[in-house]
Motif scaffolding. Structure first.
Motif, short mmCIF file in Angstrom:
data_model
loop_
_atom_site.label_atom_id
_atom_site.label_comp_id
_atom_site.label_asym_id
_atom_site.label_seq_id
_atom_site.Cartn_x
_atom_site.Cartn_y
_atom_site.Cartn_z
N ALA A 119 -6.71 12.60 -47.67
CA ALA A 119 -7.04 14.22 -47.32
C ALA A 119 -8.44 14.04 -46.63
O ALA A 119 -8.96 14.98 -45.60
CB ALA A 119 -7.40 14.89 -48.53
N ALA A 120 -9.48 13.22 -46.87
CA ALA A 120 -10.99 13.03 -46.53
C ALA A 120 -10.74 12.52 -45.00
O ALA A 120 -11.34 13.10 -44.02
CB ALA A 120 -11.74 11.96 -47.11
N HIS A 177 -10.04 16.71 -38.53
CA HIS A 177 -10.34 18.26 -38.20
C HIS A 177 -11.63 18.59 -37.60
O HIS A 177 -11.76 19.24 -36.79
CB HIS A 177 -9.83 19.01 -39.24
CG HIS A 177 -9.82 20.43 -39.37
ND1 HIS A 177 -11.01 21.35 -39.48
CD2 HIS A 177 -8.74 21.26 -38.83
CE1 HIS A 177 -10.63 22.66 -39.20
NE2 HIS A 177 -9.01 22.49 -38.88
N GLN A 178 -12.64 17.91 -38.47
CA GLN A 178 -13.95 18.65 -38.06
C GLN A 178 -14.21 17.73 -36.56
O GLN A 178 -15.07 18.23 -35.82
CB GLN A 178 -15.11 17.64 -38.99
CG GLN A 178 -16.45 18.27 -38.64
CD GLN A 178 -16.64 19.57 -38.92
OE1 GLN A 178 -16.12 20.37 -39.51
NE2 GLN A 178 -17.44 20.12 -38.19
N ARG A 179 -13.78 16.50 -36.19
CA ARG A 179 -13.87 16.13 -35.01
C ARG A 179 -13.27 16.79 -33.98
O ARG A 179 -14.10 17.17 -32.85
CB ARG A 179 -13.38 14.58 -34.88
CG ARG A 179 -13.60 13.82 -33.60
CD ARG A 179 -13.18 12.52 -33.53
NE ARG A 179 -14.06 11.56 -34.22
CZ ARG A 179 -15.31 11.07 -33.81
NH1 ARG A 179 -15.54 11.25 -32.66
NH2 ARG A 179 -15.72 10.12 -34.57
N LEU A 180 -12.29 17.35 -34.20
CA LEU A 180 -11.79 18.34 -33.14
C LEU A 180 -12.52 19.65 -32.94
O LEU A 180 -12.57 20.14 -31.90
CB LEU A 180 -10.21 18.74 -33.55
CG LEU A 180 -9.27 17.76 -33.34
CD1 LEU A 180 -7.76 17.80 -34.08
CD2 LEU A 180 -9.13 16.74 -32.13
N LEU A 181 -13.06 20.06 -33.93
CA LEU A 181 -13.64 21.46 -34.00
C LEU A 181 -15.34 20.99 -32.98
O LEU A 181 -15.59 21.99 -32.22
CB LEU A 181 -14.28 21.69 -35.45
CG LEU A 181 -13.26 22.70 -36.37
CD1 LEU A 181 -13.63 22.72 -37.72
CD2 LEU A 181 -12.89 23.71 -35.69
N THR A 182 -15.91 19.75 -33.36
CA THR A 182 -16.94 19.43 -32.52
C THR A 182 -16.72 18.84 -31.35
O THR A 182 -17.30 19.26 -30.12
CB THR A 182 -17.77 18.59 -33.33
OG1 THR A 182 -17.13 17.35 -33.75
CG2 THR A 182 -18.57 19.19 -34.72
N LEU A 208 -4.42 15.49 -31.79
CA LEU A 208 -4.45 15.16 -33.27
C LEU A 208 -4.29 13.76 -33.54
O LEU A 208 -5.09 13.16 -34.33
CB LEU A 208 -3.13 15.98 -33.72
CG LEU A 208 -3.07 17.42 -33.78
CD1 LEU A 208 -1.67 17.89 -34.32
CD2 LEU A 208 -4.22 17.85 -34.80
N TYR A 209 -3.51 13.00 -32.91
CA TYR A 209 -3.44 11.48 -33.20
C TYR A 209 -4.50 10.78 -32.85
O TYR A 209 -5.14 10.00 -33.66
CB TYR A 209 -2.14 11.03 -32.36
CG TYR A 209 -1.77 9.38 -32.37
CD1 TYR A 209 -1.30 8.84 -33.56
CD2 TYR A 209 -2.14 8.61 -31.43
CE1 TYR A 209 -0.92 7.72 -33.77
CE2 TYR A 209 -2.09 7.08 -31.50
CZ TYR A 209 -1.44 6.88 -32.71
OH TYR A 209 -1.42 5.45 -32.80
N GLY A 210 -5.01 11.07 -31.83
CA GLY A 210 -6.32 10.60 -31.46
C GLY A 210 -7.55 10.68 -32.26
O GLY A 210 -8.45 9.66 -32.71
N ALA A 211 -7.66 11.91 -32.86
CA ALA A 211 -8.77 12.13 -33.74
C ALA A 211 -8.45 11.47 -35.28
O ALA A 211 -9.55 10.91 -35.76
CB ALA A 211 -8.71 13.81 -34.20
N LEU A 233 -3.34 20.82 -39.23
CA LEU A 233 -4.27 19.57 -39.46
C LEU A 233 -5.17 19.88 -40.71
O LEU A 233 -5.13 19.44 -41.81
CB LEU A 233 -5.05 19.12 -38.45
CG LEU A 233 -6.08 17.82 -38.69
CD1 LEU A 233 -5.03 16.74 -39.15
CD2 LEU A 233 -6.76 17.69 -37.57
N GLY A 234 -5.69 21.23 -40.77
CA GLY A 234 -6.58 21.77 -41.96
C GLY A 234 -5.33 21.93 -43.07
O GLY A 234 -5.54 21.50 -44.19
N GLN A 235 -4.05 22.25 -42.90
CA GLN A 235 -3.16 22.39 -44.24
C GLN A 235 -2.82 21.01 -44.50
O GLN A 235 -2.51 20.93 -45.73
CB GLN A 235 -1.86 23.05 -43.46
CG GLN A 235 -2.10 24.74 -43.37
CD GLN A 235 -0.94 25.26 -42.70
OE1 GLN A 235 0.03 24.50 -42.34
NE2 GLN A 235 -0.92 26.80 -42.63
#
Length: 178
Positions: A84-85, A91-96, A113-116, A166-168
């Motif tokens: 989960a972490a 998710h945070q990486r994709l946001l930034t 998604l896969y790269g993050a 990803l968040g889900q």
């Protein structure tokens, strides 16, 4: 309280004969514009006359503006379980850094998604595989026709849906204590 709104029809612009000199035509247009602006000023005064103005206690913008001038992305409290972490960090990486389709990473740093997930797993292939497995479970809950994370990622033109999934997936992994 029911108010009726009146609409005024614009004053028709009269045509100015071309036989007049340029200066005369400009003066006629200026006069017509002055009349139109005066009418607009009166209409504005009428429409705003009911708005109370308190000269003793004017509105302080500090009381009205409640958001930071410089928005900052603060990550939420990290999940306790490792998968989960991981998904939350991805998710945070994709946001930034941004989201992309068609490649794991773009020149500007945006990732799929896969790269993050891969970069956030930091070489731990087992953690990466478990994260991708939970992400696929979250994807299949809404999209049964998808066979891989990259295929799901690349079907979108923007990152809104992939980021939501990803968040889900992070919440799903946390529910499973993974």
């Amino acid at each position: 309280m029911h108010t009726t709104q009146t609409t005024s029809t614009p004053t028709p612009v009269t045509t100015i004969p071309a036989a007049l000199s340029l200066e005369a035509r400009l003066a006629a247009v200026e006069a017509a514009m002055t009349v139109a602006l005066d009418e607009a000023a009166v209409a504005y005064e009428v429409r705003t006359a009911h708005i109370p103005v308190d000269p003793v206690d004017p509105v302080d913008l500090a009381d009205v503006v409640t958001v930071p001038l410089t928005p900052t992305l603060q990550p939420p409290a990290p999940y306790a379980s490792p998968v989960a972490a991981l998904l939350q960090r991805a998710h945070q990486r994709l946001l930034t850094d941004g989201w992309c389709a068609g490649s794991q990473i773009r020149e500007d740093g945006a990732r799929c998604l896969y790269g993050a997930i891969r970069v956030e797993a930091a070489g731990d292939r087992s953690l990466e595989a478990r994260g991708l497995e939970v992400l696929m479970d979250a994807i299949r809950a809404d999209f049964s026709d998808v066979d891989s994370v990259p295929a799901f990622n690349d079907r979108w033109t923007d990152g809104r849906v992939p980021m939501r999934i990803l968040g889900q997936a992070a919440a799903l992994a946390d529910d499973r204590s993974q």
